[in-house]
Design an enzyme around this catalytic site. Structure first.
Site, PDB file in Angstrom:
ATOM      1  N   GLY A   1      51.604   6.384  77.673  1.00 11.99           N
ATOM      2  CA  GLY A   1      51.669   7.766  77.186  1.00 11.99           C
ATOM      3  C   GLY A   1      50.263   8.319  77.029  1.00 11.99           C
TER       4      GLY A   1
ATOM      5  N   CYS B   1      50.727  -0.543  78.120  1.00  7.97           N
ATOM      6  CA  CYS B   1      49.629   0.391  77.899  1.00  7.97           C
ATOM      7  C   CYS B   1      49.758   1.066  76.529  1.00  7.97           C
ATOM      8  CB  CYS B   1      49.565   1.404  79.045  1.00  7.97           C
ATOM      9  SG  CYS B   1      47.987   2.279  79.071  1.00  7.97           S
ATOM     10  N   TYR B   2      50.093   2.348  76.492  1.00  8.16           N
ATOM     11  CA  TYR B   2      50.254   3.002  75.176  1.00  8.16           C
ATOM     12  C   TYR B   2      51.289   2.253  74.338  1.00  8.16           C
ATOM     13  CZ  TYR B   2      51.115   6.586  71.655  1.00  8.16           C
ATOM     14  OH  TYR B   2      51.237   7.252  70.465  1.00  8.16           O
TER      15      TYR B   2
ATOM     16  N   HIS C   1      49.397  -1.777  83.729  1.00  8.14           N
ATOM     17  CA  HIS C   1      50.670  -1.211  84.188  1.00  8.14           C
ATOM     18  C   HIS C   1      51.317  -2.118  85.244  1.00  8.14           C
ATOM     19  CE1 HIS C   1      50.416   2.752  82.253  1.00  8.14           C
ATOM     20  NE2 HIS C   1      49.114   2.622  82.406  1.00  8.14           N
TER      21      HIS C   1
ATOM     22  N   GLU D   1      54.162  -1.841  86.424  1.00  6.73           N
ATOM     23  CA  GLU D   1      55.129  -1.076  87.226  1.00  6.73           C
ATOM     24  C   GLU D   1      54.526  -0.452  88.472  1.00  6.73           C
ATOM     25  OE1 GLU D   1      53.856  -0.293  84.352  1.00  6.73           O
ATOM     26  OE2 GLU D   1      53.626   1.856  84.031  1.00  6.73           O
TER      27      GLU D   1
ATOM     28  N   ASP E   1      72.098  13.011  99.271  1.00  4.86           N
ATOM     29  CA  ASP E   1      72.894  12.917  98.045  1.00  4.86           C
ATOM     30  C   ASP E   1      74.319  13.436  98.236  1.00  4.86           C
ATOM     31  OD1 ASP E   1      70.483  12.067  97.089  1.00  4.86           O
ATOM     32  OD2 ASP E   1      70.004  13.929  96.038  1.00  4.86           O
TER      33      ASP E   1
ATOM     34  N   LYS F   1      66.881   7.574  93.861  1.00  9.78           N
ATOM     35  CA  LYS F   1      67.055   7.924  95.274  1.00  9.78           C
ATOM     36  C   LYS F   1      67.229   6.683  96.167  1.00  9.78           C
ATOM     37  CE  LYS F   1      66.970  11.460  98.142  1.00  9.78           C
ATOM     38  NZ  LYS F   1      67.564  12.772  97.855  1.00  9.78           N
TER      39      LYS F   1
END
Ligand code: XMP
Length: 514
Positions: free
Chosen positions: A55, A82-83, A169, A171, A227, A370
């Site tokens: 954040g 992180c944050y 991070h 991710e 979609d 997605k």
């Protein structure tokens, strides 16, 4: 289904969706909630684990995004990133302050391999750092499990309590072994089994839809995009002929696209459904006559689309369900928490039709990212060409023709675009470029063809690479490919005598021209 869940608590970090996607890639279902979400609500979900995202705040600043101490006392494993890591330390009695050296970018981190978070991770591993603050002192009970040159506490844990904090991070792909770390958290720490699989999701969803719909009638607005196509096929598998798909051809599609959609979903295609194609090209062209302003064009196209769809729906009469192709990022981006009743029109420019008579909305893809929608598409046997289609805006070529839209201009840009796409595919570049297309500029210039003077339009070729479509870089297409496209466009498309390649990144440009 969905018994096994990880909750991602969002503190406003730019990678929040990425965290959730990576967990899903581990075959574990997860959802994103705001840090403001009530603790009782989180507890009631009975998650196997909780991840706190990064954040922008400083956790010690007044008014910073925060969380209660009780979050760490529920007996549910928590991983702070992180944050989130700093907040965990701050709330539990450690000290977070401005770092003497700011770390940004790929940094070598030395990890303690005895930590379950770092099992099967190299002792020295490259991680993505982005922080101004750092953990100066860990909270009582924790032990340090990683450090860098400038960051003495790059990770810390209190294993017995299931609390883990990492400054970097995992991710983002720049963290080379980040996926392994998240995998370790969900499997080794949280004890997940990995039940989230797209084949199971598809099967269970189809069954659930069938039960819900019963003998009811279902209406779906089909655009031919990923979609709405996946949603339509899912419904077709569930309730067959009770489903009617209305496909509005607004005359602003790519070359042959209307026929391609009809070939897949129409009566000669493989799916059991009622297909209605509305050829409304002339209606759209006449509404767009003389209109030059981009937002005005968007509004007209959106409104007209709704009007055409409503007229068709009236012919069909009352239906019980309306299908929407809403996907999870739409839900997240429209206000965190997943509770907000967002409805994205498949066309996403005009909103939901007001006058369609239906009782309930079905959103079969509401929980999916997605790439998961694409996987479901493959599970359902939808042609790969359709499943991996590049994004195409709702207003279509209407915003790829600068200025007034006419049938002749549409034909020109369709031809040029088709040539461009064909050559990109021939050069084997079609899977590597994020989005690419031809746009018709509103500029006419003098040229010479044979012995004759021409005064024709210029077409611009655009190709960008992008992760999130919020920012984009121009794609480096080999000059020979561009030259071939230029040659073919000028020789084959009447009305075009000049070809540009657009080098602009986003920002300052946008991906589309309007
Ligand atoms: P821009 O041009 O804003 O595009 O950089 C970012 C992404 O959004 C798509 N786009 C649209 N999609 N309706 C849509 O459905 C629109 O009005 C619209 N405008 C842009 C664009 O194709 C790109 O993928």
């Amino acid at each position: 289904m969905n018994k096994e869940k990880i909750v991602v608590i969002d503190f406003g970090g730019q990678y929040n969706q990425l965290v959730a996607r990576r967990v899903r890639e581990c075959h574990v279902y997860c959802e994103i909630y705001s840090y403001k979400t009530d603790l009782a609500q989180i507890r009631a979900m009975n998650p196997k684990g909780i991840i706190l995202t990064g954040g922008p705040d400083s956790c010690y600043a007044k008014g910073a995004a925060s969380c209660k101490k009780e979050l760490f006392e529920m007996g549910i494993p928590v991983l702070g990133l992180c944050y989130g890591a700093q907040l965990m330390m701050h709330v539990l009695g450690g000290c977070v302050c401005k770092a003497p050296v700011r770390e940004y970018g790929k940094i070598e981190v030395t990890v303690d391999k005895t930590s379950s978070l770092f099992s099967n991770v190299s002792e020295k591993t490259i991680c993505w750092m982005s922080h101004n603050d750092y953990i100066e002192e860990k909270a009582p009970g924790f032990r340090v499990t990683a450090h860098t040159m400038d960051c003495p506490i790059a990770a810390a844990e209190w294993k017995e309590k299931g609390l883990f904090a990492i400054q970097f991070h995992p991710e983002v792909l720049h963290t080379q072994e980040g996926f392994q770390m998240l995998h370790n958290f969900v499997y080794q720490v949280c004890g997940c089994l990995g039940e989230w699989k797209m084949d199971a999701f598809t099967e269970t969803s189809i069954k659930a839809i069938r039960e819900k719909v019963g003998s009811g009638k279902v209406l779906c607005a089909l655009s031919g995009g990923v979609d709405s196509s996946v949603a339509a096929v899912m419904l077709s598998k569930a309730v067959g002929g009770q489903l009617t798909c209305v496909f509005v051809d607004h005359g602003l599609l790519r070359k042959n696209e209307g026929d391609e959609v009809e070939a897949v979903f129409g009566p000669s295609g493989p799916y059991d459904l009622n297909f209605v194609r509305v050829n409304a090209q002339e209606r759209f062209y006449s509404r767009l006559k003389g209109v030059e302003e981009p937002e005005e064009k968007r509004k007209i196209i959106g409104e007209e689309f709704i009007r055409v769809f409503e007229e068709e729906a009236k012919k069909i009469g009352a239906v019980d369900f309306l299908v929407q192709g809403t996907i999870y990022p739409d839900v997240v981006e429209s206000g965190l928490g997943g509770e907000s009743a967002v409805i994205k029109s498949h066309h996403n420019v005009g909103g939901l039709p007001d006058y369609v008579d239906f009782k309930e909305i079905i959103e079969p893809l509401r929980d999916l990212f997605k790439d998961e929608v694409r996987q479901v598409g493959l599970e359902l046997g939808i042609p790969e060409k359709l499943v991996f289609r590049q994004p195409f805006p709702g207003p279509g070529l209407g915003i790829r023709i600068v200025g007034e839209v006419t049938g002749e201009k549409v034909a020109m840009v369709q031809e040029a675009d088709a040539i461009y796409r064909e050559e990109i595919a021939k050069a084997g570049l079609d899977k590597t470029i994020g989005q690419y297309f031809a746009a018709l500029t509103n500029m006419r210039s003098v040229g010479v063809m044979g012995d004759e003077r021409t005064y024709d339009y210029a077409v611009a070729l655009r190709a960008v690479n992008t992760v999130d479509f919020m920012t984009a870089e121009v794609a480096e297409i080999p000059f020979a490919v561009l030259a071939r496209v230029m040659n073919r466009v000028i020789n084959e498309v009447k009305g075009i005598n000049r070809v540009f390649y657009d080098l602009t990144s986003k920002p300052p440009g946008t991906i589309e021209f309007e």
